[in-house]
Design an enzyme around this catalytic site. Structure first.
Site, PDB file in Angstrom:
ATOM      1  N   GLY A 149       4.011  -8.192  -4.333  1.00 52.42           N
ATOM      2  CA  GLY A 149       2.955  -7.954  -3.107  1.00 52.42           C
ATOM      3  C   GLY A 149       3.602  -8.097  -1.908  1.00 52.42           C
ATOM      4  O   GLY A 149       4.788  -8.426  -1.406  1.00 52.42           O
ATOM      5  N   CYS A 150       2.793  -7.626  -0.699  1.00 50.00           N
ATOM      6  CA  CYS A 150       3.392  -7.319   0.546  1.00 50.00           C
ATOM      7  C   CYS A 150       3.743  -8.386   1.115  1.00 50.00           C
ATOM      8  O   CYS A 150       4.966  -8.628   1.605  1.00 50.00           O
ATOM      9  CB  CYS A 150       2.373  -6.455   1.086  1.00 50.00           C
ATOM     10  N   TYR A 151       2.840  -9.613   1.205  1.00 52.03           N
ATOM     11  CA  TYR A 151       3.251 -10.567   1.790  1.00 52.03           C
ATOM     12  C   TYR A 151       4.607 -11.361   1.216  1.00 52.03           C
ATOM     13  O   TYR A 151       5.690 -11.970   1.826  1.00 52.03           O
ATOM     14  CB  TYR A 151       2.162 -12.054   1.742  1.00 52.03           C
TER      15      TYR A 151
END
Lengths: 347, 347, 347, 347
Positions: A149-151
């Site tokens: 995921g990006c976070y």
């Protein structure tokens, strides 16, 4: 020349996957598929992708995706397993969705609303692990890879060196991250209207309920070799792209500023995409927009007994599509940075 | 492999020139020079250019620029002539400044405050001229090329097909263009502060005094084969990059919507970078940010007796640095689109 | 104390009407009504209106609106007539919609898709008319007033002084205006998503088809005393609020810069809200956001034979809700600027 | 009618002070003074303040400021003491600067570079203290008041209820706050240029060195009745105004979600400006821009053992100038909310 299909090509993540493959010297874009947008010209959905404008989106089915060397999935969570099962074991499948990221089925069930699908190799090559190995060792030659995921990408790259080096406590990590609104996708929600978003910031998914929380904990625990607990708060920032993750963790007794810097320096000394900045410079999302690069900086706050580590990534690039390409390169034996080294667009 | 020096590399235009050469397969960056920033690391000036971060800016002198196959100048106006004279006639010199754009010395003197330096070949390959020839015919093999201004590029590409086809009157052209603030450069002016710029629009250089006015007139006159008078108003828009030029001109009697569309279609049918959109779609700066592409659309307003033609460009890319690379490709005999075909970054 | 109902209170225009009445010393907010949002707390729909947070939106019907001294309508076009008819002739009705703005039924039919409803007094008090009278003379004591459109307000105030003074030609007016995205309302359209809007500009309603075109022509013709034809192009700018209208018209032979300035100076010398700027300063939307003020500037472009006149307004304030309050003040005999003189919010 | 002078009127804080006094029913603006801008018309410095446009900035001296009922100082730190000493003890002096905020001289010396000037009454009326008293009890009738910093206002209001109620641990508070760029003032720095700021986020003052850190600790300690240590990281966000402070602290054993909510509810139940949102809604800076209002929300993250409390303020309004007016109201015995209750401007 790899023949690569992209499923879920009409969303922001899918469009970005196409943008990266457009410039990849050893891959070409095969089938592009979508759900509701099937039948549309790509030029109507992603007007910025001029070279692919006349391609037509097909329906996302196993049949349309079959016959490629690799398939990149950019689907809503819960849809990847059925597609992946239908593809042969010899096909490389790179999933940009969440479905196969978590190794703990109960964490999945706590945070997601679809059945647990299992876990694949986790596609963060730069993840520093204890003893000097890294995430990439698990990816070479893999056929099934889950893109982080990006976070989690930003948060993990900010803090993991300290855990891998054993200088951080794992019981009280606090992360506050700001994301551009492309991170929320193309869904037509009132709070995502331009008039609402511009000039405004707000948090969401507060209080330990955001789905990226267990993924961040999984990564930091892998670096630490022991459990890590995270308080994670995402915020929506008035920018189209970019994540700035501000991460803090308490240091173990006796940890010095030099120890801290050395841990981070060692972790990323040879990384092509992760850049530990000069002391005094701080990550800035504008520096990485459109690129696969990551800016990282860390400092010891002696008063508070915490390190503050900050990372900036492009949520769609290194946070999703660039990482997908990087994983595919490792999976098929290409140099890891093939097609990925370009600079971002600034100012 | 062309060895290319970049003078004035510390500004926004210079940085963008470097970004485009970083990805050019047949060129490498030689000397990078600056004025006040000489001695700085490029990484300190353009943090987004990771591959060039350790290069050091040298002073802009003929000596530091000598010995390259090509030199790209991104200097304030008034400085290019002295540098160009010192370089050999066999060196390709591409000037991103205004110094050599105007063929009419008196127009120069009216709008600029330095002595007239003469004119070079004008670097707008797509400029449609009467009789089906184009600007690129004047550029192949050239050693001295003046890159067009950013507003003239957008405005000219929007309107020139109608003049080349003889359907527009030349005595009453009105152009209103919005530019991102990188167009104003890095000068520290109070009205360019983020807090002033965000959420605000304002015009400047109003009333026929902006320096790009005679350049636009020169281009449209070249297409028309007769003089053209332009009312040009630039505005500053709250975005880092991009120009949207909204251009109108009265049509000659008897001109139909079909005639108009056919003129524009013909002009750009074979252009790799200029895209006449499908009817109903309109240029959007976000679609071209970071790319060398141009979106164009035109419609006939029968009530007002005018065409409205709109173009969107990235002021730093096709508006400056991308055009410089395109010109260099033509000058040295490379395929015109070498290193330039990539998509922009959206959203 | 006037008891004022607001219909269509859940949209951006309706919310802004409430914001202005909240600070009006001689009015209080009575019924607030909506369509789909009926039943909601105002605090859920307009969280910034803290003093009205606990009011509940009622359904927009004649019954809920009856019994007030004044009713402000902020409804989609086509809905005002039925509501207004149901209200007594003694009730002041101020319509923020388009329904009653056009005096020419055929112009309505050309541009709108609902039956022509007729016309009311036109609520632009500052409209300079030939012979030194102004729009406000038609508004004092009126019971039915149509609030101008946002683009017509800016465009008319920019150019009308020249028409009233007889220095402009009416056959070739060109207007290009940029609007913040609140002008497009709260409709959930993909092109209004923050990620699409931020950092981007694009035109819409191009080619003489935007509905505000005949309204601008009507106003300028009223100032000129003869027909005026307008080429009008609106563009969407990356800001929540604000309109910058850049307007040009050819001058009559013999017109000098002094004549021009004097015409504009005279027209607005005594206006509390319309400010002709000092020579050299140009309207900037940030200066008027949140206020009922208008900045205007004009210059003669002798080369092109045109004046360029620019106006900046807040589309929701002077462009809609502030104007509604101003009209109501005139209708009921209050000082025109009651509750309206505050400054905007900058930076 | 209070006669109020404003010193340092040319900066963003000073301009905002003027904007609030312009609408204050019981005060009028007397002398307006500046340093380098002395002699300028206010209209040239703050074009949005139309009612004060013709006022001329005088030099900031004791002489120009003398003879007013109250003086509001908006000066760079280090300059307030000399001015305040020259004014009579009967004059109310409200300092928007940092000079008199810290009660601990050694904390001042650690974080600031000018001599310690002492401390005044601290102007945060809503500061909840143990035992049910609040900050306003220290302000009624005061002649010298220090207005809190913008970050401390947001951070303190977010967390103080938990400390006052005894449910939070004081040894490990983590705060990450995002601020609009007006918080950095009008200084011409390259990183504040619009082209750099738009679409980008970055931290600054990281690692316990930002000057607002000891002020936040002082406030939370006052609420807790015992020392509090804070890790504070400010970030710059692409918006002109607004602060979003995301604050976390570990809870004491046995603390439940109900206990937490009740502590915050009680603290702000009667506050006119601080609004604890409904569960599920989160502070959004757009809701408070231009107003003196504060949005607060809190939730218990049981997994992490922390509360996450978030506050949104306008850094120039409640964060500076609105607070100054609020303090003045208390100092002179006016109702605390006089002139301050209006809504912000949204969208």
């Amino acid at each position: 020349m790899l023949n690569v299909a992209v499923a879920g090509a009409s969303g922001y993540a899918g469009g970005e996957v196409l943008r990266w493959f457009e410039r990849h010297p050893d891959a070409r874009v095969g089938a592009v598929t979508a759900g509701g947008n099937a039948g549309s010209r790509l030029g109507a959905v992603h007007p910025h992708l001029f070279s692919l404008a006349d391609r037509v989106l097909e329906e996302t089915t196993v049949d349309t995706l079959r016959g490629h060397d690799a398939v990149v999935l950019a689907l809503p969570h819960g849809h990847s397993a059925a597609v992946a099962e239908g593809l042969g074991d010899d096909v490389v499948v790179i999933d940009c969705g969440a479905d196969f990221r978590l190794r703990d089925g109960s964490a999945w069930s706590t945070f997601y609303d679809t059945p647990y699908a299992g876990s694949w190799a986790y596609g963060l090559p730069e993840l520093p692990l204890r003893g000097g190995v890294s995430g990439r060792d698990t990816l070479v030659g893999e056929k099934r890879i889950a893109v982080p995921g990006c976070y989690p990408t930003a948060s993990t790259l900010a803090l993991a060196p300290g855990f891998a080096a054993g200088v951080l406590e794992g019981d009280d990590v606090v992360i506050v991250a700001a994301s551009g609104t492309s991170g929320a996708g193309k869904a037509l929600k009132p709070n995502l209207l331009g008039a609402e978003v511009m000039g405004s910031m707000s948090p969401y998914g507060v209080g330990g309920v955001h789905r990226h929380t267990p993924e961040i904990e999984q990564n930091l625990a892998a670096a630490a070799g022991s459990p890590v607990t995270v308080s994670f708060t995402p915020t929506l920032a008035p920018m189209p792209r970019g994540i700035l993750a501000t991460c803090t963790a308490r240091v173990r007794p006796g940890t010095t500023a030099d120890t801290v810097r050395e841990a981070w320096r060692t972790a990323y000394a040879d990384e092509p995409f992760v850049h530990l900045l000069e002391p005094g410079s701080w990550p800035t999302t504008a520096h990485v927009i459109g690129s696969n690069h990551v800016e990282v900086q860390v400092v010891l706050d002696g008063r508070a007994g915490r390190v503050v580590a900050v990372a900036a990534v492009d949520n769609l690039a290194k946070g999703t599509a660039g990482a997908a390409v990087q994983c595919l390169n490792l999976a098929v034996g290409l140099p890891e940075s093939t097609g990925l080294l370009g600079s971002g667009v600034a100012p």
